[in-house]
Design a protein around this motif. Structure first.
Motif, short mmCIF file in Angstrom:
data_model
loop_
_atom_site.label_atom_id
_atom_site.label_comp_id
_atom_site.label_asym_id
_atom_site.label_seq_id
_atom_site.Cartn_x
_atom_site.Cartn_y
_atom_site.Cartn_z
N THR A 122 -13.31 6.70 1.80
CA THR A 122 -13.98 6.73 0.53
C THR A 122 -14.17 8.29 0.46
O THR A 122 -14.34 9.01 1.49
CB THR A 122 -15.48 6.17 0.57
N SER A 123 -14.20 8.64 -0.83
CA SER A 123 -14.13 9.89 -1.25
C SER A 123 -15.56 10.53 -1.17
O SER A 123 -16.10 11.75 -1.35
CB SER A 123 -13.71 10.08 -2.77
N ASN A 124 -16.75 9.44 -1.34
CA ASN A 124 -18.07 10.08 -1.17
C ASN A 124 -18.78 9.94 0.28
O ASN A 124 -19.86 9.30 0.38
CB ASN A 124 -18.87 9.27 -2.14
N ALA A 125 -17.65 10.18 1.14
CA ALA A 125 -18.42 10.29 2.52
C ALA A 125 -19.75 11.07 2.75
O ALA A 125 -19.36 12.22 2.06
CB ALA A 125 -17.05 10.56 3.66
N PRO A 126 -20.42 10.91 3.72
CA PRO A 126 -21.51 11.69 3.71
C PRO A 126 -21.41 13.06 4.46
O PRO A 126 -20.70 13.10 5.20
CB PRO A 126 -22.55 10.92 4.62
N LEU A 127 -22.17 14.21 4.00
CA LEU A 127 -22.28 15.32 4.48
C LEU A 127 -22.84 15.10 5.93
O LEU A 127 -23.89 14.29 5.88
CB LEU A 127 -22.94 16.29 3.79
N TYR A 128 -22.72 16.08 6.73
CA TYR A 128 -22.98 15.75 8.29
C TYR A 128 -22.98 17.15 8.91
O TYR A 128 -22.11 18.21 8.61
CB TYR A 128 -22.28 14.62 8.99
N GLU A 129 -23.41 17.15 9.99
CA GLU A 129 -23.52 18.21 10.98
C GLU A 129 -23.44 17.94 12.18
O GLU A 129 -24.36 17.25 12.65
CB GLU A 129 -24.68 19.25 10.65
N LEU A 130 -22.60 18.21 13.34
CA LEU A 130 -22.55 18.03 14.70
C LEU A 130 -23.38 18.68 15.22
O LEU A 130 -23.19 19.97 15.27
CB LEU A 130 -21.08 17.88 15.38
N VAL A 131 -24.29 18.26 16.15
CA VAL A 131 -25.37 19.27 16.69
C VAL A 131 -25.27 18.85 18.37
O VAL A 131 -25.62 17.72 18.78
CB VAL A 131 -27.02 19.01 16.24
N PHE A 132 -25.04 19.74 19.08
CA PHE A 132 -24.93 19.64 20.43
C PHE A 132 -26.19 20.11 21.12
O PHE A 132 -26.65 21.12 21.21
CB PHE A 132 -23.50 20.35 21.03
N ARG A 133 -26.69 19.16 22.11
CA ARG A 133 -27.67 19.36 22.94
C ARG A 133 -27.41 18.64 24.11
O ARG A 133 -26.61 17.67 24.57
CB ARG A 133 -28.97 18.59 22.20
#
Length: 258
Positions: A122-133
């Motif tokens: 889909t064109s409205n895929a969510p914004l995200y940020e990969l956070v490594f911990r």
């Protein structure tokens, strides 16, 4: 004409009255009484069954109605509230359960690059940020916060030896973001409070509520099924050969072991 004087009737005489009535009268009266009683019980039963049916219907519809209301309210929450509340949740987790990742920067960049290259359905895929911990306490887990932060532990990366497995697991969290599961869980749990903060434009309390009610791994079966369906659709658009190797021809797991 003089009427006979009345006199008290004894209990014995009262008990003897039915026996003195003609049999046909006793039978007809009993049938009438039974019919009236039966009609009364039937009406009572019908009312009880009607009330029971309404109660069962309301019980069956209560969860879908709550979901609908929660989804409507979630769509009205300012994105700045959601992001700020999620950052506060991550800070609290960092203080209690998470530590900086020990994955090499090159491996982190490779995972981010591969994940960003996935084609979305889909064109409205969510914004995200990969956070490594890293987390010795939580172990191999990944979870998505409402603000778009997908938290991935070092042990979780090591548990998925191929990029295909890792991408598949991460797209599950992207599916949770796509359907706003974390935010909907917050509104489902604290609907009236969130409505009050939205009406009064109380940003500080709205952010605090989001940060405190943020779920981590508490999605129900319906949410998991929605997220899994989204992940499967993403993986259908991205065949395994496009995910298997990194730039040097090694699997992610091989890179982690070096």
């Amino acid at each position: 004409m003089r009427h006979p004087a009345s006199k008290p009737v004894s209990p014995a005489e009262i008990n003897a009255l039915p026996a003195l009535m003609p049999r046909s009268e006793r039978t007809r009266g009993g049938r009438l009484l039974g019919r009236l009683t039966g009609d009364r019980l039937s009406r009572t039963h019908r009312w009880l069954l009607t009330l029971l049916g309404v109660a069962l219907l309301l019980t069956a519809l209560s969860h879908p109605i709550e979901r609908l209301l929660g989804g409507m309210i979630a769509s009205r929450i300012p994105s700045s509230w959601v992001y700020s509340g999620s950052i506060q949740s991550l800070q609290r987790l960092d203080a209690a359960s998470l530590a900086p990742s020990q994955l090499p920067e090159a491996v982190q960049m490779q995972i981010r690059s591969r994940f960003a290259a996935l084609r979305m359905p889909t064109s409205n895929a969510p914004l995200y940020e990969l956070v490594f911990r890293r987390s010795d306490r939580l172990g191999p887990i990944s979870f998505a916060l409402a603000g778009g932060q997908i938290v991935v532990t070092d042990a979780f990366v090591a548990q998925h030896p191929s990029e295909e497995d890792l991408m598949n697991a991460l797209t599950l969290q992207l599916g949770h973001l796509q359907h706003r599961h974390a935010l909907r869980a917050i509104t489902d749990h604290s609907l009236l409070s969130m409505v009050r903060y939205l009406v009064s434009d109380d940003a500080s309390n709205g952010i605090r509520l989001i940060s405190q009610e943020q779920p981590v791994l508490q999605h129900d079966e319906h949410c998991v099924a929605e997220a899994r369906s989204f992940a499967e659709e993403v993986m259908r658009l991205n065949p395994p050969p496009n995910l298997a190797l990194n730039a040097s021809g090694q699997h992610v797991a091989d890179s982690l072991s070096n």
